[in-house]
Design a protein around this motif. Sequence first.
Motif, PDB file in Angstrom:
ATOM      1  N   TYR A 291      -8.898   2.963  -4.266  1.00 35.68           N
ATOM      2  CA  TYR A 291      -7.982   2.641  -3.110  1.00 35.68           C
ATOM      3  C   TYR A 291      -8.767   1.737  -2.093  1.00 35.68           C
ATOM      4  O   TYR A 291      -8.030   0.720  -1.564  1.00 35.68           O
ATOM      5  N   ASN A 313      -3.358   7.510  -9.139  1.00 32.47           N
ATOM      6  CA  ASN A 313      -2.124   7.904  -8.410  1.00 32.47           C
ATOM      7  C   ASN A 313      -2.597   8.755  -7.393  1.00 32.47           C
ATOM      8  O   ASN A 313      -2.041   9.547  -6.684  1.00 32.47           O
ATOM      9  N   THR A 314      -4.037   8.835  -6.810  1.00 29.93           N
ATOM     10  CA  THR A 314      -4.806   9.690  -5.895  1.00 29.93           C
ATOM     11  C   THR A 314      -4.168   9.011  -4.606  1.00 29.93           C
ATOM     12  O   THR A 314      -4.102   7.978  -4.285  1.00 29.93           O
ATOM     13  N   ARG A 315      -3.801  10.107  -3.896  1.00 30.29           N
ATOM     14  CA  ARG A 315      -3.282   9.651  -2.370  1.00 30.29           C
ATOM     15  C   ARG A 315      -4.356   9.686  -1.345  1.00 30.29           C
ATOM     16  O   ARG A 315      -5.176  10.424  -1.505  1.00 30.29           O
ATOM     17  N   CYS A 316      -4.560   8.842  -0.241  1.00 28.96           N
ATOM     18  CA  CYS A 316      -5.285   9.167   0.744  1.00 28.96           C
ATOM     19  C   CYS A 316      -4.635  10.086   1.788  1.00 28.96           C
ATOM     20  O   CYS A 316      -3.678  10.618   1.394  1.00 28.96           O
ATOM     21  N   GLY A 319      -1.229  10.031   2.375  1.00 28.49           N
ATOM     22  CA  GLY A 319      -0.282   9.852   1.319  1.00 28.49           C
ATOM     23  C   GLY A 319      -0.102   8.413   0.582  1.00 28.49           C
ATOM     24  O   GLY A 319       0.621   8.215  -0.083  1.00 28.49           O
ATOM     25  N   TRP A 320      -1.066   7.494   0.871  1.00 30.54           N
ATOM     26  CA  TRP A 320      -0.695   6.088   0.549  1.00 30.54           C
ATOM     27  C   TRP A 320      -1.564   6.319  -0.914  1.00 30.54           C
ATOM     28  O   TRP A 320      -2.595   6.720  -1.052  1.00 30.54           O
ATOM     29  N   THR A 321      -0.874   5.563  -1.853  1.00 35.51           N
ATOM     30  CA  THR A 321      -1.658   5.110  -3.325  1.00 35.51           C
ATOM     31  C   THR A 321      -2.245   3.786  -3.337  1.00 35.51           C
ATOM     32  O   THR A 321      -1.965   2.869  -2.213  1.00 35.51           O
ATOM     33  N   GLN A 324       0.483   1.117  -3.269  1.00 38.83           N
ATOM     34  CA  GLN A 324       1.242   0.819  -2.206  1.00 38.83           C
ATOM     35  C   GLN A 324       0.215   0.111  -1.120  1.00 38.83           C
ATOM     36  O   GLN A 324       0.783  -0.776  -0.506  1.00 38.83           O
ATOM     37  N   ASN A 349       4.753   8.246   0.332  1.00 41.08           N
ATOM     38  CA  ASN A 349       3.442   8.749   1.477  1.00 41.08           C
ATOM     39  C   ASN A 349       4.012   9.937   2.421  1.00 41.08           C
ATOM     40  O   ASN A 349       5.090  10.266   2.020  1.00 41.08           O
TER      41      ASN A 349
END
Length: 722
Positions: A291, A313-316, A319-321, A324, A349
């Motif tokens: 990311y 596809n891990t999100r911050c 919820g951002w990937t 994105q 997100n």
Amino acid sequence: MFRYDFVDLPGEKRLTCSCLFQTFGPVMASASVSRPGSGGSGGSALAFEDYSLYSNLTDDELLQLAIERSLTETQCSGAAAVQTAAVQTAAVQTAAVQTARLQDNVPEPTSTSRYQRRTPSSQNPPAAQTSATYSSPNPPKEKPPDLKTFNGTVSRFMTGSGKRMVAYYKNDGSLVHIAPEPEEEEEPLFRAIREGNANKVRALAVCPGTNLMLPSKPGWLAIHQAAWFGQDSCLRMLLSAQPGMVNKRTSRGETPLLVAVSRVQLGCVQVLLENGADPEIPNYEKETPLYKACERNSAAIVAALLNHGVAVNTRCIQGWTALQETVVRSNLEICDMLLKAGAKLNLRNMYGITPLFTAAQNGQMAALRFLIKHGADVNTQADDGATALYEAAKMGHQEVVQMLLSLKADANKPGKTGMLPLHIAAQRGSDAIVSMLIPVTSKARVRRTGISPLHLAAERNRDDVLEMLIEAGFDVNAQLSEERTRLYEDRRSTALYFAVINNNTEAARMLLAAGADPNLDMFRPLMVASRMGCIQIVKLLVEHGADINAAIPTHPTTFPAVYMFSMKYLPLFKYLLDHGGHALPCFHCRYGGRPHPPLKTSRSNWNEDADRPAAQGPVTRGVQFCEMISVPSICRWAGPIIDVLLDYVGHVTLCSRLMEHLDSYSGWSAIKEKAAPPRPLLQLCRLRILQLVGRRKLKRLPLPGGLIRFLKHQELPPDDES
């Protein structure tokens, strides 16, 4: 007891000359200054307005001057001490957080909006220490106070030249000691890493007395120092000496790999990956190295991480990937790599926003084409119902709107507020976007929203958009739904009302010419225009059939309600009477010649500088004219107002309250005589002719021009003309 207060300035974090005076002003102002040529030690006290005398001094000279002056102070009055303490305490409290961050070299946090990408943050290493010298011929004390026994405030600040200072104050605000902040000596290992001295790093790393797991600051190890400064050779030596620290985290939860990625140090990234660094460990904001690499727009680091099989596809924490984050920068190379590695196009997100929505919001045409080409849904909606088309129209991205419409994006999808893309485009005044959305927007769907784009264009004075919508056939008499009307205290409902209350003559003219009815709102536009004294709009409304004699259902009166807002403007008041305003109800009074009850007034939201009388008895009876004219803000014009009204009535009897007003000023005695019967025959004939013919047909009568003007209350009768 003592406390630490870190003082710094927000923004530039510099103490300029003026700020330096603000810091030491109270001390300097209370000091007795001996000026050259005064012949003695008793000079005048330095006031704040005298600072310009020292504008040619450097920061160091100003600082030294402040210290010397503080020493000459023999005693400080209680009031001055309290004031000094208050100023210093306020400065300390205001700047404490900024200085604390500055001393830790941590960037300022930034707030995030609903849709906007969060501002990236990264762990900064300890700043390189700069040498600073301080000398004064007469410092307050040679040594700082002992913190164990000191009872006061310790304040830290920075001068304009970047020098870090520390000052000690007593509780009464008096200065005890000021000196440069003691420098923390940088450890040899960390200095060697920063300087890139590989041989020295090797020697120190293998030295029996060196503990590589001992941080220089919270969580900051030598391996983080090497990753930050991009010293890959030093990094190899450290890892060979202590492989177990490869995944150690900083105070922000950042591994050496994440630090290297944040600094775009490709060599260090490769060294860490080769030595077993875990590429999946995020920081405390759940940002992974992948990311962060997308955030830094580094295709080479993204490729290196993907080659080690990282999850895409891990999100911050929001919820951002990674995809994105890449779309924001429209880096198609990274987008392609992520998709090939399995990135999903429609992951949302925390606000329900997909990458395509983000691309539309930011006007990234290339990324938008790429996502749509690979199957992204053009009609995706956020959690609040907003579509990509809606957001593009809101941000004014004309090309994005055009592209989405060409791909059959639905222009009739409302958000949770019920509004369509056309509504937001009209509100923003985007002419080109409005012209693109009009053909694809259903008028029936617009009616179901309970608000017309005409309302929004009129509310924001978007005259060009208003004209475009009128030409497109949108209903100029569309009214707000009951739910939306209740949002306004005046219960407005038409686009014409918005134009009138904005004093927008051109918009009102366009709407009236297109057939807008001026009598649909509960509180009529004519009343609004009269209250604001907009004679031009009043004339437009009257010419297009505005009802001069209309009442307000919620505030009934026994006379035309518009008079309440026009009596202070006699020309306007006379214009309304000339064009059909009823004058006779103004003389109707239920009390007649009997005494009137005391007048009760209440503050009106119709007219901010006037009171209105409260209705007597049941609400249906309404407020009488004699009560309205008796409020303090209007009664001073009672005589002229009654005088004008008498020209439009026949035989009338003035009630006791109107007589009181006329008796209150000797100059109004002629008006009282004018009202006494019998009325002149000429006046009675004029009223009868107007009653039989009507004002609109006067011009058709075969009468001389002077007589026509008399009938219209424009000139004297013919026998009085010169």
